[in-house]
Design a protein around this motif. Structure first.
Motif, mmCIF file in Angstrom:
data_model
loop_
_atom_site.group_PDB
_atom_site.id
_atom_site.type_symbol
_atom_site.label_atom_id
_atom_site.label_comp_id
_atom_site.label_asym_id
_atom_site.label_seq_id
_atom_site.Cartn_x
_atom_site.Cartn_y
_atom_site.Cartn_z
ATOM 1 N N GLN A 244 23.880 7.319 11.243
ATOM 2 C CA GLN A 244 24.983 8.181 11.656
ATOM 3 C C GLN A 244 26.234 7.373 11.996
ATOM 4 O OE1 GLN A 244 24.197 10.496 15.160
ATOM 5 N NE2 GLN A 244 25.915 11.878 14.846
ATOM 6 N N ALA A 245 26.054 6.217 12.626
ATOM 7 C CA ALA A 245 27.204 5.407 13.041
ATOM 8 C C ALA A 245 28.021 4.899 11.859
ATOM 9 C CB ALA A 245 26.725 4.217 13.879
ATOM 10 N N SER A 246 27.434 4.924 10.651
ATOM 11 C CA SER A 246 28.157 4.387 9.491
ATOM 12 C C SER A 246 29.284 5.293 9.030
ATOM 13 C CB SER A 246 27.179 4.136 8.334
ATOM 14 O OG SER A 246 26.656 5.359 7.857
ATOM 15 N N TRP A 247 29.292 6.566 9.473
ATOM 16 C CA TRP A 247 30.386 7.448 9.061
ATOM 17 C C TRP A 247 31.024 8.212 10.202
ATOM 18 C CZ3 TRP A 247 25.331 9.353 8.357
ATOM 19 C CH2 TRP A 247 25.063 10.581 8.944
ATOM 20 N N LEU A 248 30.373 8.344 11.349
ATOM 21 C CA LEU A 248 30.840 9.236 12.402
ATOM 22 C C LEU A 248 32.229 8.841 12.898
ATOM 23 C CD1 LEU A 248 30.014 11.666 14.094
ATOM 24 C CD2 LEU A 248 29.032 10.095 15.762
ATOM 25 N N GLY A 249 33.180 9.753 12.762
ATOM 26 C CA GLY A 249 34.513 9.546 13.296
ATOM 27 C C GLY A 249 35.372 8.578 12.515
ATOM 28 N N LYS A 250 34.877 8.053 11.395
ATOM 29 C CA LYS A 250 35.656 7.095 10.616
ATOM 30 C C LYS A 250 36.451 7.821 9.540
ATOM 31 C CE LYS A 250 32.379 3.303 11.311
ATOM 32 N NZ LYS A 250 31.500 2.307 10.651
ATOM 33 N N SER A 257 31.163 5.137 0.655
ATOM 34 C CA SER A 257 30.323 6.050 -0.099
ATOM 35 C C SER A 257 29.047 6.381 0.654
ATOM 36 C CB SER A 257 29.961 5.443 -1.458
ATOM 37 O OG SER A 257 29.034 6.255 -2.132
ATOM 38 N N ALA A 258 28.619 7.621 0.512
ATOM 39 C CA ALA A 258 27.373 8.053 1.143
ATOM 40 C C ALA A 258 26.170 7.803 0.240
ATOM 41 C CB ALA A 258 27.453 9.539 1.480
ATOM 42 N N ARG A 259 26.390 7.326 -0.967
ATOM 43 C CA ARG A 259 25.290 7.236 -1.935
ATOM 44 C C ARG A 259 24.277 6.155 -1.580
ATOM 45 N NH1 ARG A 259 28.143 8.351 -7.832
ATOM 46 N NH2 ARG A 259 29.514 10.028 -7.133
ATOM 47 N N GLU A 260 24.638 5.253 -0.683
ATOM 48 C CA GLU A 260 23.702 4.204 -0.284
ATOM 49 C C GLU A 260 22.826 4.638 0.884
ATOM 50 O OE1 GLU A 260 23.530 1.540 -2.180
ATOM 51 O OE2 GLU A 260 25.163 2.407 -3.368
ATOM 52 N N LEU A 261 23.097 5.788 1.479
ATOM 53 C CA LEU A 261 22.347 6.253 2.637
ATOM 54 C C LEU A 261 21.041 6.914 2.207
ATOM 55 C CD1 LEU A 261 25.287 7.978 4.558
ATOM 56 C CD2 LEU A 261 24.310 5.732 5.059
ATOM 57 N N LEU A 268 23.659 14.975 5.887
ATOM 58 C CA LEU A 268 24.438 15.127 7.113
ATOM 59 C C LEU A 268 25.853 14.616 6.933
ATOM 60 C CD1 LEU A 268 22.081 14.385 10.131
ATOM 61 C CD2 LEU A 268 22.374 16.448 8.774
ATOM 62 N N ARG A 269 26.023 13.541 6.170
ATOM 63 C CA ARG A 269 27.378 13.023 5.914
ATOM 64 C C ARG A 269 28.229 14.077 5.207
ATOM 65 N NH1 ARG A 269 30.311 8.497 3.826
ATOM 66 N NH2 ARG A 269 32.383 9.349 3.460
ATOM 67 N N VAL A 270 27.668 14.716 4.173
ATOM 68 C CA VAL A 270 28.401 15.749 3.448
ATOM 69 C C VAL A 270 28.739 16.918 4.366
ATOM 70 C CG1 VAL A 270 28.174 17.513 1.658
ATOM 71 C CG2 VAL A 270 27.564 15.150 1.148
ATOM 72 N N LEU A 271 27.773 17.352 5.185
ATOM 73 C CA LEU A 271 28.005 18.493 6.064
ATOM 74 C C LEU A 271 29.018 18.164 7.150
ATOM 75 C CD1 LEU A 271 24.370 19.877 6.376
ATOM 76 C CD2 LEU A 271 26.270 20.850 5.092
ATOM 77 N N TYR A 272 29.003 16.937 7.643
ATOM 78 C CA TYR A 272 29.989 16.518 8.645
ATOM 79 C C TYR A 272 31.401 16.631 8.062
ATOM 80 C CZ TYR A 272 32.544 13.367 11.799
ATOM 81 O OH TYR A 272 33.456 12.818 12.665
ATOM 82 N N VAL A 302 23.674 16.380 -3.714
ATOM 83 C CA VAL A 302 23.826 17.057 -2.421
ATOM 84 C C VAL A 302 24.931 18.097 -2.509
ATOM 85 C CG1 VAL A 302 24.412 16.759 0.018
ATOM 86 C CG2 VAL A 302 22.949 15.084 -1.124
ATOM 87 N N LEU A 303 26.049 17.756 -3.157
ATOM 88 C CA LEU A 303 27.140 18.716 -3.313
ATOM 89 C C LEU A 303 26.701 19.925 -4.136
ATOM 90 C CD1 LEU A 303 30.213 16.369 -3.944
ATOM 91 C CD2 LEU A 303 29.711 17.717 -1.898
ATOM 92 N N ASP A 304 25.885 19.687 -5.179
ATOM 93 C CA ASP A 304 25.391 20.800 -5.984
ATOM 94 C C ASP A 304 24.502 21.713 -5.154
ATOM 95 O OD1 ASP A 304 26.734 19.853 -8.187
ATOM 96 O OD2 ASP A 304 24.991 18.871 -9.085
ATOM 97 N N ALA A 305 23.603 21.118 -4.369
ATOM 98 C CA ALA A 305 22.714 21.922 -3.524
ATOM 99 C C ALA A 305 23.512 22.695 -2.483
ATOM 100 C CB ALA A 305 21.677 21.022 -2.848
ATOM 101 N N LEU A 306 24.528 22.062 -1.910
ATOM 102 C CA LEU A 306 25.379 22.725 -0.924
ATOM 103 C C LEU A 306 26.118 23.896 -1.569
ATOM 104 C CD1 LEU A 306 26.670 22.862 1.893
ATOM 105 C CD2 LEU A 306 28.372 21.214 1.087
#
Length: 377
Positions: A244-250, A257-261, A268-272, A302-306
């Motif tokens: 979570q710390a890798s993207w929160l508030g940045k 990119s979120a693809r390495e997570l 969660l990154r996409v939804l945030y 993830v975007l397709d599923a969303l």
């Protein structure tokens, strides 16, 4: 109580007939000639507490079949029947495929019966734990976050819709135990309780934070991790929250990119970021379009599923006085006092508790009308 459901698999019909005669009094026995026929039963939606398979079968041996059962029906307990000459591959199958028992042929009826009794007991144990995690734990966490949203609307209210979406997206993507992504979403919000309201407002609108505010935000994942560490059986949840710390508030550029997570963390990154985009555009579909325009930052699956999850017909939205708001509706805009104080965040579902709180404490000061999504009848 119905008899436990058992699937017996062999390439010899006579062997299967013998197993049926031996087991029919204690179990609801189904049989399949060969591995492909057994898998076809899964494709047809059949479920079993135990599957017992011969090792040596043409086309697909028992070890391969039980490995496929582990992937496609993980709760089903797997038992392997093998000859003495096949002991070494059978042992490897037990070690690699999490097979519950392997029995050597010829297998005395009392030995087979004892093994199946142990297997059905193991099934009950596994499913009871799953029910505890999926229903009791998830239900408790939902109730907990709803109470927190009432008492600390700025911190927890805006994320309530995210939690439900997290589970739906995970289910759409076929993630086993999709509940752990929903739990991770709910627990990821716990740390927000330490943040002042103005910092939370900046976050929800994607505004830059001052260095002191960024330092406060850096504590949020640590608090969530601390809470999770005290709850057993949540290793998958902890793995999601570690990132979570890798993207929160940045900023998007800084978050990268979120693809390495891990997949749960990608969701969660996409939804945030979707929550931020929804605040900017005021429309979910436009917000998803914004995220797609930054496709290099997100997992396209993830975007397709969303998109699929959010593709249902938009609900009717209607302005209502407080007296006409009913449980089951969803607030389509923040509920505030005349003074501007936030009471209930946009996206929170109306419950009897929410209505009681608004009626008892704020009825005379709530800014009306309230914009509500009306559930379809």
């Amino acid at each position: 109580m119905s008899n436990p459901r058992i699937l017996c698999v062999d390439d010899e019909p006579r062997v299967l007939e013998g197993l049926q005669r031996t087991l029919f009094k204690q179990y609801a026995v189904s049989v399949s000639v060969g591995g492909e026929a057994a898998l076809a039963r899964l494709d047809a939606g059949e479920t079993y507490e135990v599957v017992i398979s011969d090792m040596r079968m043409p086309g697909m041996n028992g070890a391969v079949l039980l490995s496929k059962f582990r992937q496609r029906a993980p709760d089903t307990v797997r038992v392997l029947l093998t000859g003495h000459s096949e002991l070494e591959p059978a042992i490897a199958a037990v070690n690699e495929g999490n097979i519950f028992r392997f029995l050597t042929k010829p297998c005395p009826p009392e030995t087979l019966s004892a093994a199946l009794q142990a297997a059905t007991a193991q099934y009950r144990l596994v499913t009871a734990e799953r029910v505890l995690l999926e229903q009791t734990l998830v239900g408790s966490m939902r109730a907990f976050t709803e109470v927190l949203a009432l008492t600390h609307a700025e911190a927890f209210g805006p994320n309530l819709k995210q939690h439900e979406r997290a589970r739906l997206v995970a289910e759409r993507m076929g993630i086993p135990d999709a509940w752990h992504v929903e739990i991770a979403s709910m627990l990821s919000s716990i740390g927000y309780v330490v943040l002042p309201g103005d910092v939370l407002s900046k976050l929800s609108h994607g505004k830059a934070l001052a260095s002191s505010e960024a330092h406060m935000l850096a504590q949020v994942p640590k608090i969530a991790e601390s809470v999770v560490s005290k709850i057993p059986r949540l290793d998958k949840v902890r793995a999601v929250l570690e990132h979570q710390a890798s993207w929160l508030g940045k900023t998007l550029a800084a978050a990268g990119s979120a693809r390495e997570l891990p997949l749960g963390a990608r969701i969660l990154r996409v939804l945030y970021d979707l929550g931020v985009a929804e605040n900017e555009t005021g429309d979910t579909r436009q917000a998803i379009g914004v995220l797609r325009s930054r496709s290099e930052l997100y997992d396209p699956a993830v975007l397709d599923a969303l998109s699929d999850v959010c593709a249902v017909k938009p609900p009717e939205v209607r302005p209502l006085p407080l007296a006409e708001v009913r449980a089951g509706m969803v607030f389509a805009a923040d509920v505030t006092l005349d003074s501007g104080m936030l009471l209930v965040a946009r996206g929170q579902r109306v419950t009897e508790q929410v209505l009681l709180r608004l009626t008892n404490h704020y009825a005379r000061r709530v800014k009306e009308p309230l914009l509500c999504e009306i559930p379809s009848s």
